[in-house]
Design an enzyme around this catalytic site. Structure first.
Site, short mmCIF file in Angstrom:
data_model
loop_
_atom_site.label_atom_id
_atom_site.label_comp_id
_atom_site.label_asym_id
_atom_site.label_seq_id
_atom_site.Cartn_x
_atom_site.Cartn_y
_atom_site.Cartn_z
N ASP A 286 -14.98 -35.66 12.76
CA ASP A 286 -15.49 -34.55 13.53
C ASP A 286 -16.94 -34.88 13.88
O ASP A 286 -17.56 -35.78 13.28
CB ASP A 286 -15.39 -33.24 12.75
CG ASP A 286 -15.30 -32.03 13.66
OD1 ASP A 286 -15.72 -32.13 14.83
OD2 ASP A 286 -14.83 -30.98 13.21
N CYS A 287 -17.49 -34.17 14.83
CA CYS A 287 -18.77 -34.59 15.40
C CYS A 287 -19.93 -34.32 14.45
O CYS A 287 -20.21 -33.18 14.10
CB CYS A 287 -18.98 -33.92 16.75
SG CYS A 287 -17.68 -34.37 17.91
#
Length: 740
Positions: A286-287
């Site tokens: 995930d970012c």
């Protein structure tokens, strides 16, 4: 019930599209450009041709170009939660997933996946390297809707592992197409957020204290189904850490030795999904989650250790810039073991790109010439409307006030803050819809309307005096609005309708019924998470309640058609609607699913909740009336399935659709962590008025398992199961099934 939509995929032959700008346009004679060679051979040749400084730019979502090999830049980050999102130009916007799942229609799930994959190809075949312009779509979100406060619960199918797994399987199959038949992926689907992600408050540093029992029978099964049956080609590791799993740092045991960041959790990534489940794809973080491994979770202390931890665990690409070219160049200079880790990650990434056709001539790829002509087609608009129709859940219909009739209803007062909603109908992660039909506009296609936006009860009451009915559209807001009651990064702190909506509803309804007891007052609730509307459920002043989720571009038309009987509601809730007091009993950060006397946790979801809900999982009404016969249940040990047969009769004159939910209560239900009941399977059938239809279901033996208190999935749960269909347990229809 089957949803049959014809997609004119081959109509793309007239598309005018620039050639796919890949390395093989200018270097066609390399091994990796020879489409007759096995993918493994091609990938290995490409990796061998790369220099270390070239490899160093490839392990982030915004992967850099390699000019020497004519390898273009590519961004792995594209969104497709409920239609192509955040991309340039319009895309069909169907309902948020919590609504789609209320249809319990697996063929609809798959058709919506096909719609999304088709439009992604039509919009992004040119592969310009920009963010959101790729074919690796970061959807679906199949996390368990564990707590009603979660701001992103709306993005999920709901609280049940079986339903979430079925959604994952079918949506992925639609998005990816039939690779065995077409030789290429339509798009790549990515399961997220693996594995125990379900809160926004402090999510990047949250250490989820997850018991093995809950992990095995609640948090993991949907991902397993998405991998084994959906054949997902992508997976996203989440922000949080888990106390279940193992990493290269720590004592190496499988469980309970401290919180392992998801992207460094080798036990859950390589060991489980690749080695046990057979995952064939790439893993993205995930970012900013890789940065969190070191700087939020403090699992590692140096950049090199962090890179080694996540690559050893099985992650392949970083959404962010922790694995920057500078960091990766230093890492690659660290010896053969580091190089091997990088090459393994690149192998997974290049495999996906080749399966998508990035290195092959467009004419070989049946999706290669898709252009704008496959975006926002009439068939796609029809499917989005049909999805909205099936997402509506009728929760109350006092004295059968619905459906309304234009023979007696000529004017309606449309009241409430969501009565004229447009953007809010899309929820989180939306694209640019071709149109947005508000509830006000939809009702206006049937009768004359007056409107008040929920700000002034006195004005609203005045409007009701000269109308034949009152429709109040209330609820929650998502990321499209300034208030953002529930959204990414925003959990709720109450289950009560915000902004004094309860007072508004009560005062308007009381005034209407005081003046004219027979005037219909209808409440439509927009939003993703449950709300405590017990007072309106029990109020004689509210005749009907319908929840519409976030219904997408055709939401207002779907609401109007349902209220006036053009369509017949059939949706069922996919989550428990809890009372407000639930929030005082258990913290948002308590990951336990099962009741806990010490902490006061009353249990979560219909499987474990010991309190009295406002509305039950699976609850929903129809304008038709259905009866189920007692089931005939037989075990087929040769196939390891349970065969279920029953008849469903429509006892009303109106044709309708029935969702048949098959529940089972295990031996010792509710004792020592044993589920109270669990959804074993479901199906959806359309039954004509005064007709009877046969229902047959085959339930795999694995559905009769749950995790015992030692944390092991039982091979066989010995004893007698109670089986029944419907939300309410009906003793005369309960069937005993013995497992030995």
């Amino acid at each position: 019930m089957k949803t049959t939509i014809t997609f004119c995929l081959l109509a793309a032959s007239n598309a005018t599209l620039s050639p796919n700008p890949n390395t093989c346009t200018t270097n066609p004679n390399t091994v990796w450009c020879d489409h007759t060679q096995p993918i493994d051979t091609r990938v290995n040749a490409l990796i061998a041709a790369l220099q270390p400084k070239e490899k160093a730019v490839l392990l982030v979502n915004a992967a850099g170009a390699v000019p020497r090999l004519s390898l273009p830049a590519y961004n792995w980050w594209s969104e497709a939660l409920h239609g192509v999102a955040r991309d340039t130009g319009i895309a069909t916007s169907f309902p948020q997933i919590i609504g789609v799942a209320s249809s319990y229609n697996t063929s609809l799930f798959k058709s919506l996946g096909t719609l999304t994959g088709t439009e992604a190809r039509g919009k992004n075949n040119h592969l310009d390297g920009q963010i959101y312009h790729g074919l690796t779509m970061w959807a679906p979100n199949i996390n368990i809707f564990r707590d009603p406060r979660w701001g992103r619960g709306q993005e999920t199918p709901g609280e049940d592992p079986t339903l979430n797994g079925m959604y994952a399987e079918n949506y992925i199959q639609g998005m990816q197409g039939d690779e065995s038949q077409n030789n290429y992926l339509l798009t790549s689907a990515c399961l997220k957020h693996y594995a125990a992600y379900s809160e926004e408050t402090g999510r990047e540093s949250f250490a989820a204290q997850v018991q093995a029992q809950d992990m095995l029978d609640t948090y993991l099964p949907a991902f397993e189904n998405g991998i084994k049956k959906g054949k997902a080609s992508g997976l996203m590791c989440s922000y949080n850490a888990e106390t279940y799993g193992s990493g290269i740092y720590g004592n190496g045991t499988l469980e309970q030795h401290g919180a392992i960041p998801s992207c460094a959790n080798q036990g859950l990534l390589n060991d489980l999904i690749r080695n046990e489940w057979g995952f064939d794809g790439y893993i993205t973080s995930d970012c900013n989650a890789v940065n969190d491994v070191q700087n939020q979770h403090h699992y590692t202390n140096t950049t090199n250790d962090t890179i080694r931890a996540v690559l050893s665990a099985g992650m392949d690409t970083d959404c962010g810039n922790f694995l920057s070219s500078t960091a990766m160049t230093k890492f690659l200079n660290g010896g053969d073991s580091n190089i091997k880790l990088v090459d393994t990650a690149l192998s997974h990434l290049f495999h996906i790109q080749m399966r998508l056709g990035f290195f092959d001539p467009l004419e070989l790829n049946p999706y290669g010439q898709f252009g704008n002509e496959v975006v926002n087609t009439a068939a796609h608009q029809q499917l989005a409307k049909e999805a909205a129709d099936q997402s509506l859940v009728l929760l109350k219909n006092q004295n059968n006030v619905l459906p309304l009739s234009t023979a007696t209803i000529n004017t309606i007062a449309m009241l409430g803050e969501q009565a004229n909603a447009t953007n809010n109908m899309q929820g989180n992660y939306f694209g640019t819809a071709p149109f947005l039909i508000s509830p006000l506009t939809g009702i206006g296609q049937y009768v004359s309307t007056s409107f008040e936006n929920g700000q002034n009860a006195t004005k609203a009451i005045a409007l009701t005096q000269n109308t034949d009915a009152v429709v109040m559209v209330v609820g929650l807001t998502s990321e499209a609005t300034a208030t953002k009651d529930e959204a990414e990064g925003k959990d709720r702190t109450t289950l009560i309708l915000p902004r004094n909506q309860n007072q508004y509803i009560s005062s308007v309804a009381q005034s209407v019924k005081t003046t004219n007891r027979n005037k219909p007052v209808i409440l439509v609730v927009m939003g993703g998470g449950p709300v405590d509307i017990e007072m309106f459920r029990d109020s004689k002043n509210i005749d009907a309640i319908m929840t519409c989720g976030y219904p997408g571009q055709s939401g207002g038309a779907a609401i109007a058609d349902a209220l006036f009987g053009t369509t017949n509601p059939s949706g069922r809730l996919t989550q428990t609607w809890y009372p407000e007091k639930f929030l005082k009993q258990v913290a948002l950060t308590d990951m336990g699913m099962r009741p806990n006397v010490k902490t006061g946790n009353p249990g979560r979801s219909y499987r474990f909740y010991t309190g009295k809900p406002v509305f039950k999982f699976g609850q929903g009404l129809s304008y038709s009336m259905f009866q189920h016969t007692k089931m005939n249940v037989q075990k087929n040990q040769d196939k390891n399935i349970v065969q279920v047969e029953l008849k469903v009769s429509n006892t009303s004159p109106r044709d309708g659709t029935e969702i048949v939910l098959l529940f089972g209560a295990p031996p010792n239900a509710g004792i020592d962590g044993v589920p109270l009941k669990q959804l074993l399977g479901f199906t959806k059938i359309h039954v004509k008025g005064h007709a009877t239809s046969d229902v047959k279901m085959e339930i795999d033996y694995t559905k009769f398992r749950y995790s015992d208190n030692s944390g092991l999935i039982n091979k066989d749960v010995k004893g007698s199961w109670d089986l029944w269909t419907g939300v309410e347990e009906e003793g005369e229809r309960t069937v005993k099934l013995e497992f030995f």
